[in-house]
Design an enzyme around this catalytic site. Structure first.
Site, short mmCIF file in Angstrom:
data_model
loop_
_atom_site.label_atom_id
_atom_site.label_comp_id
_atom_site.label_asym_id
_atom_site.label_seq_id
_atom_site.Cartn_x
_atom_site.Cartn_y
_atom_site.Cartn_z
N GLU A 182 0.84 -1.20 0.00
CA GLU A 182 0.00 0.00 0.00
C GLU A 182 0.87 1.25 0.00
O GLU A 182 1.78 1.39 0.83
CB GLU A 182 -0.91 -0.01 1.23
CG GLU A 182 -1.95 -1.13 1.18
CD GLU A 182 -2.41 -1.59 2.56
OE1 GLU A 182 -1.94 -1.04 3.58
OE2 GLU A 182 -3.25 -2.51 2.61
N GLU B 56 -5.00 -6.74 2.27
CA GLU B 56 -3.74 -7.38 2.68
C GLU B 56 -3.75 -8.88 2.45
O GLU B 56 -2.72 -9.46 2.09
CB GLU B 56 -3.43 -7.06 4.15
CG GLU B 56 -2.97 -5.64 4.41
CD GLU B 56 -4.10 -4.67 4.64
OE1 GLU B 56 -5.27 -5.07 4.47
OE2 GLU B 56 -3.84 -3.50 5.00
N HIS C 111 -1.16 0.97 16.12
CA HIS C 111 -0.15 1.44 15.16
C HIS C 111 1.22 1.61 15.81
O HIS C 111 2.03 2.40 15.32
CB HIS C 111 -0.57 2.78 14.53
CG HIS C 111 -1.77 2.71 13.66
ND1 HIS C 111 -3.04 2.58 14.17
CD2 HIS C 111 -1.92 2.73 12.31
CE1 HIS C 111 -3.92 2.55 13.17
NE2 HIS C 111 -3.26 2.63 12.03
N PHE D 144 1.95 -1.39 8.48
CA PHE D 144 2.29 -1.47 9.91
C PHE D 144 2.24 -2.94 10.31
O PHE D 144 1.30 -3.65 9.89
CB PHE D 144 1.25 -0.74 10.78
CG PHE D 144 1.28 0.76 10.72
CD1 PHE D 144 1.79 1.51 11.77
CD2 PHE D 144 0.75 1.44 9.63
CE1 PHE D 144 1.78 2.90 11.74
CE2 PHE D 144 0.73 2.83 9.59
CZ PHE D 144 1.26 3.57 10.64
N ALA D 145 3.17 -3.39 11.10
CA ALA D 145 3.11 -4.78 11.57
C ALA D 145 1.80 -5.05 12.29
O ALA D 145 1.28 -6.16 12.26
CB ALA D 145 4.30 -5.08 12.50
N ASP D 146 1.27 -4.00 12.90
CA ASP D 146 -0.01 -4.12 13.62
C ASP D 146 -1.13 -4.63 12.71
O ASP D 146 -2.13 -5.14 13.21
CB ASP D 146 -0.44 -2.75 14.15
CG ASP D 146 0.66 -2.01 14.86
OD1 ASP D 146 0.53 -1.78 16.07
OD2 ASP D 146 1.66 -1.66 14.20
N PHE D 147 -0.98 -4.49 11.41
CA PHE D 147 -2.05 -4.89 10.49
C PHE D 147 -2.00 -6.39 10.19
O PHE D 147 -2.77 -6.87 9.35
CB PHE D 147 -1.96 -4.11 9.17
CG PHE D 147 -2.11 -2.62 9.30
CD1 PHE D 147 -2.46 -2.02 10.49
CD2 PHE D 147 -1.89 -1.79 8.19
CE1 PHE D 147 -2.59 -0.64 10.61
CE2 PHE D 147 -2.01 -0.41 8.30
CZ PHE D 147 -2.36 0.17 9.51
#
Lengths: 348, 354
Positions: free
Chosen positions: A44, A75, A144, A98-101
Site C-alpha cells: 500500500e 492485505e 499502530h 504497519f506490523a499491527d495490520f
C-alpha cells in the site's frame, strides 16, 4: 554493480557516505531489483508516495509500475499474491504498512507463506520478503505502535530480521531478498531517520555504496564491555548505546549486543557475552511475556545457568496495549531511563 | 475490462462480446464422443479413488471410530459427487497451468495430473509422499503441475493470483485456476481476490463448488444471495452458474473462461451446483442433512453413464474396461503408498527452512 553514481575519482577519497536507514534500505532493494528481474515490490502506497515510512522512495520512478505496485487495501489478497508469485520462482518484497495490520492477513503469512515449504517436504520454496514498520514512541496508539516480532518469531517457517543501523538495513535487505525462505524484515519507524519524527543521532550511518550481504542469524557486538551485557534489537539498540555512553562516565562498562535477527537467533553470541560479563539485561520493545526477553534468558539458563552472577533483568513493554497519551506511552516503552535503571540494578 | 452486460450471465456462460472467438451455436452442439468419454473416464477414476481411500481409511478404525488411528489418520474430506467440476475444468489446463484446491482436493488433483502414487503416499503419511508425509491430504503440493491446496477456507485464492501474476510477468500464457467452495464466497479473502484479479486483469479462473453445505449449514442459512455468480459482476468479471452438476456445461464454461484468461482478457467466475455425496468428513453422521433421501439419485456418474450409453458413445464393454483401468491405476497407487516407509522420527524437524 553500481547502485549510486559516484563522482569521478579525484586526488582525495570522498568522505564516508552517511545515509538514513530508510535510504539504505531502498538502496538495498534497488540493487537487487537491478540484478534480478524476478524481484518486485508491492504494498500500500509504495508507488508514487514512496512508502509511508520512506521504504520505497524513488523505486517507482526507477523500475516502473510493473515492478513497484500499489495494491488495494486488501492485505490478504496481496500477501497471498506474493506467496503465489514466490512459489513460481519470483522474489516478491511485500510491504505490510504497519506490523499491527497482520491481523487482517495473518492466515496468508503463517499458514501459507511460512508453511508451504514444510508441507511440501521441501519441494516448494517461498522466497518472499515481508517488510513492515514497527514500533511506537510517537503516540500512534495501540493499533499502530506495536513491534510484534516475538509473534512472527514464535511461528515456525519465517526468518525474522530487524536492522537497527543503516548499514545493516541495506545488507540484511540484500540477504533477505536472496534467501530462499520467507523473511520478515521489520524496520522501526523511529530508526528510519524520517524528517517528521523524533530521531536519534544514530539514525544516520555509514553505508558502503556497493551491494553486500549482512548474514542473517549473526548478532553484532555493537559496543564491547566487561560489566554487563545488554541484549536488544531495533531502536532499543540506539537507546542502549546512549545509556552505555552515559554509564561509562560512572565506570560501568556496558556491552551491547544487537541480535539483528530473532530467527535464526544467535544463541552462541548471547551465551558468549553473558559468559564474560555475568550480568544480563534484555531490552525488548515487544510485549514482555512469552517473547524475546524470555527466550534470551532461557538460552543462557539452558546452556549454563551458572553464567548468571546475578538474576537477569528485562526491560520490555509490560503486558498492556501501547497507550496513546504521551506520558503513559513513555512509561511502558523501554526508554533510556528504564534501561539505565535496569543496568544499575544488575550492577547492584 | 468494462462492466459486463447481463448477457454475461446467460446459461451458455459468457456473452459474445466477452468471447469473440466463441461460436454461438457451439453450446448447442454435442461434444465430440472422445471428449465425452474422457470426461466420463476422469469421473470414474476419481470415484474409484475416493471409494478406495474411504475403504482404506475406515478399514482399521474399528471397533469404534478413532480419527487418529489407522494407516490413514486424521480428517478425511472426500469429493465423491463433485467429479463433474474437476473433470470439466481440467481438460482445458496444461501442466504449466496452476490449480489451487481446497480441503477437499483429491478430484482436482487427479484431474490435473498430480502424481497419483506420490499423492496417495502423502495421504498415507509416508516418506514417498509428495510432501514426505509432512502435509497430509489437505496439503498436497505437486510443483510439476503447479498444484497446491489449502485447508483454510478461501485462502487458496490469493496464492493463485500470485501464480497468475508470475506467469504474466514472465510473458507466458499460463493461467491459474482457483477452486473453492460456496462457503468460501462469504470470506473476505474471496472478495479481496476477485477485486484484485479483476483490477490487475490477472489470468485467473475462479471456480466455486457449491455443494449446498458448509459442513452442517446449508447455503440458504449462510449466504444472502441464492447464487454466487452475480458476485462476479460486483468485481467486473463475467460469472456463470452451472446447474445440475452438469459435467458438459462445466466443460464448456471452463473452456471459455480459460481461453479468456489465456488471451489476457482477465478473470472469470464459474459456480457449479454440485453434490456432496458423502459427509463433510469421514465419520460425519450427517444427522443435520435434510436432502439425504435424494442424494443417491443425484449422483452424477450413473447419470452421465446412462446418457453416454443412450447416445451410443459408451457401451457396456467399454464401461467395464474404464472401470477396470481405474481400479488398476488406483491399486498401483495404493500399493506404492503402502510400500513406502513411514518417515523417520529423527527427521521431524526437517523442511522448516530451505
Amino acid at each position: 554493480m553500481t547502485v549510486v553514481e559516484e563522482p569521478a575519482s579525484k586526488a582525495a577519497p570522498p568522505p564516508p557516505r552517511r545515509l538514513t536507514m530508510a535510504k539504505a534500505m531502498v538502496e538495498g532493494i534497488a540493487a537487487e531489483m537491478e540484478r534480478d528481474p524476478s524481484v518486485f515490490y508491492l504494498g500500500e502506497d509504495v508507488g508514487a508516495y514512496g512508502g509511508i515510512f520512506s521504504s520505497t522512495t524513488g523505486l517507482l520512478e526507477r523500475f516502473g509500475p510493473e515492478r513497484v505496485l500499489d495494491t488495494p487495501i486488501s492485505e490478504t489478497a496481496f500477501m497471498g499474491l506474493a506467496t503465489g508469485a514466490a512459489v513460481e520462482g519470483m522474489r516478491p518484497i511485500v510491504e505490510l504498512m504497519f506490523a499491527d495490520f497482520f491481523g487482517v492477513c495473518m492466515d496468508q503469512i503463517y499458514n501459507h507463506m511460512a508453511k508451504i515449504h514444510f508441507e511440501s517436504g521441501g519441494n516448494v520454496k517461498v522466497p518472499v520478503v515481508l517488510t513492515s514498520a514497527v514500533g511506537g514512541g510517537y503516540s500512534d496508539g495501540a493499533q499502530h505502535s506495536q513491534c510484534l516480532w516475538g509473534t512472527f518469531a514464535h511461528l515456525p517457517g519465517m526468518k525474522v530480521v530487524i536492522p537497527s543501523t543503516p548499514a545493516d538495513a541495506k545488507g540484511l535487505m540484500i540477504s533477505a531478498i536472496r534467501d530462499d525462505n520467507p523473511v520478515i524484515y521489520l524496520f522501526h519507524k523511529g530508526a528510519m531517520g524520517l524528517a517528521w519524527m523524533t530521531k536519534t543521532r544514530r539514525a544516520l550511518g555509514e553505508v558502503p555504496p556497493e551491494p553486500y550481504e549482512t548474514p542473517i542469524g549473526k548478532a553484532a557486538v555493537v559496543r564491547s564491555g566487561r560489566d554487563v551485557t545488554v541484549v536488544t534489537v531495533s531502536l532499543s539498540v540506539h537507546y542502549a548505546l546512549d545509556v552505555a555512553d552515559e554509564l561509562a562516565t560512572d565506570g560501568i562498562d556496558v556491552e551491547v549486543l544487537d541480535l539483528r535477527s530473532l530467527v535464526p537467533l544467535d544463541r552462541d553470541a548471547i551465551v558468549e557475552s553473558v559468559g564474560r560479563t555475568g550480568r544480563l539485561v534484555v531490552v525488548d520493545e515487544d510485549y514482555q511475556s512469552f517473547g524475546m526477553s524470555a527466550e534470551v534468558m532461557a538460552t543462557v539458563a539452558e546452556r549454563d545457568p551458572s553464567l548468571f552472577a546475578v538474576p537477569p533483568v528485562r526491560v520490555a513493554v509490560p503486558d498492556v496495549p501501547i497507550p496513546y497519551a504521551r506520558a503513559l506511552e513513555q512509561t511502558v516503552l523501554p526508554t533510556p531511563e528504564r534501561i539505565r535503571s535496569a543496568v544499575r540494578q544488575v550492577m547492584g | 475490462m468494462a462492466a459486463i452486460s447481463q448477457s454475461g450471465f446467460s446459461q451458455s456462460g459468457f456473452s459474445q462480446s466477452d468471447h469473440p472467438r466463441s461460436d454461438d451455436s457451439e453450446a448447442d452442439r454435442p461434444l465430440e464422443g472422445s471428449v465425452r468419454l474422457d470426461l466420463y473416464r476422469t469421473m470414474v477414476l476419481i470415484r474409484t479413488y475416493e471409494e478406495r481411500i474411504r475403504q482404506e481409511y475406515h478399514a482399521d478404525k474399528t471397533p469404534g471410530f478413532d480419527i487418529g488411528a489407522g494407516k490413514i489418520p486424521g480428517e478425511m474430506h472426500l469429493a465423491a459427487g463433485q467429479e463433474p467440476v474437476a473433470a470439466g475444468v481440467c481438460p482445458h489446463l496444461r501442466p504449466s497451468d496452476a490449480l489451487t484446491a481446497t480441503h477437499r482436493p483429491h478430484h482436482l488433483a487427479i484431474a490435473h495430473g498430480v502424481d497419483l502414487a506420490r499423492m496417495t503416499a502423502e495421504i498415507f503419511g509416508r516418506e514417498g509422499g509428495l510432501g514426505h508425509g509432512r502435509g497430509g491430504h489437505m496439503h498436497l503440493f505437486d510443483p510439476a503441475v503447479h498444484f497446491s491446496c489449502s485447508g483454510i477456507i478461501a485462502e487458496g485464492l490469493p496464492p493463485a493470483l500470485g501464480q497468475a501474476f508470475a506467469f504474466r510477468q514472465r510473458g507466458t500464457d499460463s493461467v491459474a485456476v482457483a477452486v473453492t467452495g460456496e462457503g468460501a464466497a462469504n470470506q473476505g479473502a474471496f472478495h479481496e481476490s476477485l477485486n484484485l484479479a479483476a483490477l490487475w486483469k490477472l489470468p485467473v479462473v475462479f471456480v466455486v463448488e457449491d455443494n449446498d453445505w458448509g459442513i452442517s449449514v446449508d447455503r440458504g442459512a449462510s449466504t444472502a444471495v441464492a447464487d454466487n455468480s452475480p458476485r462476479a459482476a460486483a468485481n467486473a468479471m463475467p460469472g456463470v452458474r452451472i446447474e445440475d452438476n452438469d459435467v458438459e456445461a462445466v466443460y464448456r464454461a471452463a473452456r471459455q473462461a480459460v481461453e479468456r484468461a489465456r488471451a489476457g482478457e482477465g478473470p472469470s467466475l464459474i459456480e457449479v451446483h454440485t453434490l456432496r455425496l458423502w459427509g463433510h468428513f469421514e465419520g460425519d453422521p450427517q444427522t443435520y442433512r435434510s436432502d439425504l433421501e435424494t442424494v443417491e439419485e443425484r449422483d452424477p456418474i450413473p447419470r452421465y453413464r446412462r446418457l453416454l450409453l443412450e447416445a451410443g458413445v459408451l457401451d457396456e464393454a467399454s464401461a467395464e474396461r474404464i472401470a477396470a483401468d481405474a481400479a488398476a491405476e488406483v491399486d498401483r497407487a495404493v500399493e506404492f503408498a503402502l510400500a513406502s516407509p513411514e518417515p523417520d522420527p529423527a527427521t521431524a524437524s526437517a523442511y522448516v527452512f530451505a
